[in-house]
Design a protein around this motif. Structure first.
Motif, PDB file in Angstrom:
ATOM      1  N   LEU A  46       0.629  40.664 -54.243  1.00  0.00           N
ATOM      2  CA  LEU A  46      -0.589  39.891 -54.479  1.00  0.00           C
ATOM      3  C   LEU A  46      -0.249  38.403 -54.417  1.00  0.00           C
ATOM      4  N   HIS A  47      -0.793  37.724 -53.410  1.00  0.00           N
ATOM      5  CA  HIS A  47      -0.516  36.314 -53.196  1.00  0.00           C
ATOM      6  C   HIS A  47      -1.459  35.455 -54.038  1.00  0.00           C
ATOM      7  N   MET A  48      -1.017  34.270 -54.387  1.00  0.00           N
ATOM      8  CA  MET A  48      -1.892  33.331 -55.081  1.00  0.00           C
ATOM      9  C   MET A  48      -2.990  32.860 -54.128  1.00  0.00           C
ATOM     10  N   PRO A  49      -4.176  32.528 -54.653  1.00  0.00           N
ATOM     11  CA  PRO A  49      -5.268  32.092 -53.783  1.00  0.00           C
ATOM     12  C   PRO A  49      -4.973  30.769 -53.100  1.00  0.00           C
ATOM     13  N   VAL A  50      -5.526  30.623 -51.893  1.00  0.00           N
ATOM     14  CA  VAL A  50      -5.391  29.385 -51.128  1.00  0.00           C
ATOM     15  C   VAL A  50      -6.783  28.893 -50.739  1.00  0.00           C
ATOM     16  N   PRO A  51      -6.989  27.574 -50.643  1.00  0.00           N
ATOM     17  CA  PRO A  51      -8.301  27.066 -50.227  1.00  0.00           C
ATOM     18  C   PRO A  51      -8.675  27.602 -48.854  1.00  0.00           C
ATOM     19  N   THR A  52      -9.960  27.891 -48.667  1.00  0.00           N
ATOM     20  CA  THR A  52     -10.421  28.424 -47.400  1.00  0.00           C
ATOM     21  C   THR A  52     -11.741  27.805 -47.010  1.00  0.00           C
ATOM     22  N   SER A  53     -12.010  27.777 -45.725  1.00  0.00           N
ATOM     23  CA  SER A  53     -13.277  27.248 -45.199  1.00  0.00           C
ATOM     24  C   SER A  53     -14.301  28.364 -45.179  1.00  0.00           C
ATOM     25  N   VAL A  54     -15.406  28.195 -45.883  1.00  0.00           N
ATOM     26  CA  VAL A  54     -16.489  29.169 -45.900  1.00  0.00           C
ATOM     27  C   VAL A  54     -17.739  28.472 -45.420  1.00  0.00           C
ATOM     28  N   GLN A  55     -18.292  28.984 -44.332  1.00  0.00           N
ATOM     29  CA  GLN A  55     -19.466  28.363 -43.720  1.00  0.00           C
ATOM     30  C   GLN A  55     -20.718  28.693 -44.527  1.00  0.00           C
ATOM     31  N   SER A  56     -21.518  27.679 -44.798  1.00  0.00           N
ATOM     32  CA  SER A  56     -22.748  27.888 -45.533  1.00  0.00           C
ATOM     33  C   SER A  56     -23.718  28.724 -44.696  1.00  0.00           C
ATOM     34  N   ARG A  57     -24.293  29.770 -45.320  1.00  0.00           N
ATOM     35  CA  ARG A  57     -25.241  30.627 -44.628  1.00  0.00           C
ATOM     36  C   ARG A  57     -26.647  30.435 -45.172  1.00  0.00           C
ATOM     37  N   ILE A  58     -26.822  29.494 -46.084  1.00  0.00           N
ATOM     38  CA  ILE A  58     -28.125  29.294 -46.703  1.00  0.00           C
ATOM     39  C   ILE A  58     -29.081  28.634 -45.708  1.00  0.00           C
TER      40      ILE A  58
END
Length: 305
Positions: free
Chosen positions: A293-305
């Motif tokens: 289990l790796h530590m979380p890393v920042p990720t790009s999440v595209q807004s779908r709103i």
């Protein structure tokens, strides 16, 4: 998991004091576990999978820590169910979208975990999760669906994730951003039967499972490795957490016969009911596996709103 008769030690996690089993792996090694010692544990088949995954030191909300977190002997069960996308979307952040098997139909799951030998010592866990489209750009959802149903890779958003120990709760909530709390939680999985019970705040049943374990197939270490990417928001920023499972003995059935899932009263039950599951599609059980289990890393999440 410490018992009333077991001595405990206090450790600091990002300014929070938690208790762990005295003389346990975390107390002695603080995530830098001696693999040679683990290899001598009769419950562990081997440690070659972990020798190929060097640990690195990272800063995190729980302080400096080593990643990945190694789980040397685990067993897991997952019930995958069909649900309407409308119900699923009502529980997802706007940035995420359900992974659909057909227009208007998505996948949800109830999962149970038993971690017998682990860097943070024995604990159990359960989850209600939603299969989502990958947040990364430019990949077709259909191929992710096929890989997910084959247990090769799945992207998910977790609604509830109770655990049985304090260190697992603090690390999971503060360090990973998961909706974790501590409760009485029993999970027992063997080649014949799979059972689990998650208690609610009153000591009654939140969720419970009694099922016949699907026929198991043994795999050499490293032959069948699946991955799961989970999305969480930490301090308002999206992160992704990768887990890799080395399956050593696993089986699947698409029949709902022999599976009794009791939905009681509690946080998990409320989350599952809100998704209004239609029917069970698949039941996967790993009677023996290993996990990184790796530590979380920042990720790009595209807004779908």
């Amino acid at each position: 998991m410490p018992t009333p008769q077991q001595d405990t030690a206090e450790v600091d996690l990002g300014g929070r004091t938690v208790t762990v089993p005295k003389g346990g792996l975390y107390d002695r090694y603080r995530m830098n576990t001696d693999l040679d010692e683990v290899a001598r544990d009769p419950r562990v088949s081997g440690v070659d999978f972990f020798r190929r995954l060097p640990k690195t030191k990272v800063d995190s909300p729980i302080g400096a820590t080593l990643t990945p977190n190694f789980y040397y002997r685990i067993s897991t069960a997952r019930i995958t169910m069909l649900a309407r996308s409308r119900a699923i979307r009502s529980r997802l952040p706007g940035e995420l979208a359900p992974l659909e098997v057909a227009p208007g139909l998505g996948l949800i799951s109830v999962m149970f975990f038993r971690y017998d030998v682990c860097d943070i010592d024995f604990y159990t866990e359960a989850a209600v999760g939603i299969a989502v489209k990958p947040a990364r750009h430019g990949r077709l959802g259909f191929f992710d669906l096929v890989a997910g149903l084959k247990n090769e890779h799945l992207d998910s958003y977790v609604l509830s994730l109770p655990v049985s120990t304090e260190i697992a709760q603090v690390r999971g909530h503060d360090g990973y951003g998961f909706p974790k709390w501590v409760t009485a939680l029993d999970v027992d999985i063997d080649a014949a039967r799979t059972t689990a019970h998650v208690a609610n705040d009153a000591g009654g049943t939140d969720l419970s499972l009694l099922a016949t374990t699907p026929a198991q197939t043994a795999y050499p270490s490293g032959k069948r490795v699946s991955s799961l990417t989970s999305y969480t928001s930490i301090d308002g920023a999206w992160h992704s957490t990768l887990s890799q499972t080395n399956m050593l003995s696993a089986g699947t059935t698409r029949s709902a016969r022999g599976i009794a899932l009791q939905v009681g009263e509690g946080r998990m039950a409320d989350d599952l009911r809100s998704l209004n599951p239609i029917r069970t599609l698949q039941f996967d059980v790993v009677t023996e596996g290993q996990l990184a289990l790796h530590m979380p890393v920042p990720t790009s999440v595209q807004s779908r709103i």
